[in-house]
Design a protein around this motif. Structure first.
Motif: not given
Length: 236
Positions: A8-10, A39-41, A63-64, A219-221
């Motif tokens: 979601p962030v990326w 966010g990472f691709e 990081v999600v 999800m892991s945060f």
């Protein structure tokens, strides 16, 4: 093909939140006074290495991930938590009880917003988090006692965030009213409301379910920062 909400962030930083995006190819993030999320691709070690080059030592980052991560050793994991990602796939027929007047929140309200979030801890909220937009609140006189807004916007989804109520004003239905308002607003803009909630926050989960939100995925945060005296691994 992966679901847009698996990353979601990326996907927010390259679509609905593009105007707030900083970073380089493969790694995007918000300014520190807006949000800690990065966010990472792809969640590959080399992306963590690239982020290591870009970030100052003390900055906390979020990081999600849709699965547990092995965070590379040049990073220190400050906190890890499991959250439920909940989506309102269809609008509910729940009646809206307009028990309190909702006030659009602007820059002049930031001190009150910071005070409320410090007291209630709904998640990261900084001096310019309001840049995400769409915040609305409920006041008792001059005191902000409840609010909610929008955060990640991985189109067509829009995340309802910073849902919080002053402890002295619990039980009045303010959170429900604010959630209903935000969900209606998002749908009016052809979006799909979603949110994140700690997996052990049973009270909030029950409220969200009553408004038609359903758990899509756990999800892991991770909250991370550079490890003290860490060096960049070879090959990154």
């Amino acid at each position: 093909m992966a679901h847009v909400l698996d990353n979601p962030v990326w996907n927010a930083l390259i679509s609905g939140n593009k105007g707030l995006s900083e970073g380089v190819d493969g790694v995007k993030y918000f300014a520190s006074d807006v949000s800690p999320f990065v966010g990472f691709e792809t969640l590959a070690p080399q992306c963590f290495g690239l982020l290591h080059d870009l970030m100052p030592t003390q900055r906390l980052l979020g990081v999600v991930s849709p699965a547990a991560l092995a965070i590379p050793g040049q990073w220190q994991v400050v906190q890890q938590m499991q959250v439920l990602q909940m989506v309102q796939e269809a609008a509910t027929a729940d009646a809206v009880a307009e028990e309190a007047r909702l006030i659009p929140l602007g820059q002049e309200h930031v001190p009150a917003m910071l005070a409320l979030t410090k007291r209630t801890n709904p998640g990261p909220f900084a001096s310019n988090t309001i840049a995400f937009g769409h915040y609305a609140g409920i006041f008792d006189g001059n005191e902000l006692v409840a609010m909610a807004g929008q955060r990640l916007h991985p189109e067509p989804y829009a995340e309802i965030s910073a849902v919080c109520t002053h402890p002295d004003y619990l039980g009045r239905g303010y959170a429900r009213q604010l959630l209903q308002y935000q969900a209606r607003r998002i749908r009016a803009e052809a979006g799909i409301p979603f949110l994140h909630v700690k997996a052990d926050n049973t009270g909030a989960i029950k409220l969200y379910e009553s408004l038609g939100f359903r758990t899509r995925k756990e999800m892991s945060f991770y909250i991370i920062r550079k490890a003290p005296n860490a060096t960049q691994p070879e090959g990154q």
